[in-house]
Scaffold this motif. Sequence first.
Motif, short mmCIF file in Angstrom:
data_model
loop_
_atom_site.label_atom_id
_atom_site.label_comp_id
_atom_site.label_asym_id
_atom_site.label_seq_id
_atom_site.Cartn_x
_atom_site.Cartn_y
_atom_site.Cartn_z
N UNK A 212 -3.28 -4.60 -9.15
CA UNK A 212 -3.04 -3.17 -8.94
C UNK A 212 -2.10 -2.62 -10.01
N UNK A 213 -1.56 -3.51 -10.83
CA UNK A 213 -0.56 -3.12 -11.82
C UNK A 213 -1.20 -2.64 -13.12
N UNK A 214 -0.59 -1.63 -13.71
CA UNK A 214 -1.03 -1.15 -15.03
C UNK A 214 -0.28 -1.85 -16.16
N UNK B 108 0.83 -1.20 0.00
CA UNK B 108 0.00 0.00 0.00
C UNK B 108 0.87 1.25 0.00
N UNK B 109 1.96 1.21 0.76
CA UNK B 109 2.89 2.35 0.78
C UNK B 109 3.53 2.55 -0.60
N UNK B 110 3.92 1.45 -1.22
CA UNK B 110 4.54 1.53 -2.55
C UNK B 110 3.57 2.11 -3.57
N UNK B 111 2.29 1.71 -3.48
CA UNK B 111 1.29 2.23 -4.42
C UNK B 111 1.08 3.73 -4.23
N UNK B 112 1.09 4.15 -2.95
CA UNK B 112 0.96 5.59 -2.69
C UNK B 112 2.11 6.36 -3.32
N UNK B 113 3.33 5.90 -3.09
CA UNK B 113 4.49 6.60 -3.62
C UNK B 113 4.53 6.57 -5.15
N UNK B 114 4.00 5.52 -5.71
CA UNK B 114 3.90 5.45 -7.17
C UNK B 114 2.93 6.51 -7.68
#
Length: 756
Positions: free
Chosen positions: A376-378, A154-160
Amino acid sequence: MKTKNCLLLVIALLCNSILFSQKIYLPKEVHNKKASIPKVMKKISKIVLEKDKKDSTTFYYNSIFQIQLLAEKYKNAETSIDKYIDGYTINKLRTGRMFLYKVFAKAGQLSKKESIPFNEAYKKSFTNSYINLKDVLKPEVTRSVNNDTKTSDLEERFHKSLKEYKDKDSLSIGQAKSLCNAFSKFYIYSKVGQLAHKLLDEEDKKIFDIRRNVLIKTGNGGEVTALLIRKKGTKRKLPAIFVYNIYAGSYDYEVAKRAAVNGYVGVAVNTRGKRLSKNEILPFEFDGKDSYKTIDWISKHKWCNGDVGMMGGSYLGFSQWSATKNLHPALKTIVPQVSVGIGIDYPMQNNVFMSYMLQWINYVRNNKFTDENVFASSDYEKAYDEYYLKGLSFNKLDSILNKGENKIFQKWLQHPGYDSFWQNMVPYKNEFKNINIPVLSTTGYYDADQIGALYYFNQHYKHNPKANHYLVIGPYSHGGGQHYPSKVLMGYTIDKAALISIHELAYQWFDYILKNKKKPELLKDKINYQVMGANSWKHCSSFGNMNSNTFKFYLSNITDGQNFKLKTSKPSHEGSISYEIDLSKRSKNDSHGFFSGTIKGEEINSENAISFITEPFNEDVSVNGTFGGELNLAINKKDLDVFIKLYEILPDGSYFFLSEYLSRASYAKDNENRELLEPFKNYKFPIKQSFMTSRKIAKGSKLLVIFGVNKSKYWEINYGTGKTVSTETIKDAGEPLLVKLINNSYISVGYNKEEK
């Protein structure tokens, strides 16, 4: 006066538009000072709440509650959560996803009210909320608390997400909301995720006997991992509910606990290769053999009375059918929900492979559990775009994404027909004759695996006319057909009569079969279907007697404005419609797929297609079942993939999506053996395995049929050479595909006249 009101309305709308488009300052320090992020994001969340355009829609409440939590507007957040849940679903916890957030909102209020540390308030709020839940709702909490997505992810997704705004100093309201929601999710789980998990574990240990990570040997080197849950204090032996699941994760705990609170022993077993199993993960291939040994193991334990039932949706529906290929005596009933029809509707639908298959394979095979980052990946959308825009062969899709071959993906592509590879996984033809246990199947009109669910139902009765098999189908998606329906599904507010709990129905069925209680009230006959728009359920003994009448609509070559006419009389002279599609022409602006994404709407996508329309109906009727018919066409190539969409066009011009069909012409007569078309020669083939629907068609409405050729990044593209389709590239496109549709082609739709 009317002019003045209109002017005031325009001014109000303009003001709202300006307000909504206002920018929110994004300090640069948020990118280079990690410690400043929480403070900055909380400040942004408060500005969003001030400037955001408020409304009373379910979508709004879902989009805003996490931002309210981040801004510490706890009472408002709890209200938004309640309104979202009430507006979205019949179940007060929406399969438990909201529990952690709602307790967070309660804890924030309690912390302020009693001036106690937040974590202490959270403990109190969690314990009180969980204890006061009815037992049957306790399983719903599980996935909310034992979230399969790691906090680090979740942290990684936020930073992305944050990185996308690296060169910007301001955000639009929409961008700010999206960023706040991404941070809030990470912030909340990092703050209370582990605590909630610990608290749930402590409370459940007071209620249940729980055995985790039990390794079961299934023979020939196979092994699977089991989780067992039963209510404490139970002295007598109980029937066991066995759920066979490839999606190792929190769902196992949820379903096993649900069985326990309903008076059974819950046994959630993960397939080969998952959790403790050292086997290779090979989806579908060994489930039937392993389930026999697993059922044997369950039935012989001291806590089991010797009776076993199975349930579950999607892959878990498939795994039940795989278990019936060699029926164990202890297996007394199955409840397959939205069942994958392996080789029928997944990984190919009527012999057309889907791009999604690769994403799903990676989701279940990347690790011992499930790789939540896959969805969650594009990267997958990018891979589909590259495959489509460059015109690469479908069998290179894995190389685009993984820079190498995916063994399972490539293996499946070697079986474009329904051959022994697929047949060996589930009952085939006469093997259905041996399935003499009661079965309850559930699916939905908008369930992607409806074709599979109906395939099993139809094959069962075809080969065993005395089968004891019930079907329940309504306006449900893939999720709604196995859990709880959404009140609003893709823009359509479903009838109140359709708001049933599939979980509750399943356990009413188990009580009926395994505990000799009364049959569920809904099951008045073998087929039980909800008529959309009529707010009622109908019941019949077979698809053959579902309707008293049949429309036979011929795809005529007579024009009716922008459409051709659907005629009820057979044409007296042969005519045709000719159109062409250039399979080599690609653009980023091309639309894809056959369904617009909404059930009710204003504009229909008819790209690569022609359309046919009826006269307005002069009375109310209900159309029920799948649509069939026959296509007669000639093309300049050896093959094509046909799609058909069926809509109701309401008197106001809006549409209601009813059903669709996709099939490879060369397999349409026989899905096991390919019969290529001879160029320029008329070729007739049946329309089989479309999606079922049931809908009250109001007087004044029309039916619209869209007929076209598949050219989508979401499916393999058939260039018509006659070669294996997954190996064809855009270089095989050649000249445009010419389609000559003969006017004695027709579709048939069953219907009943509405009772006055």
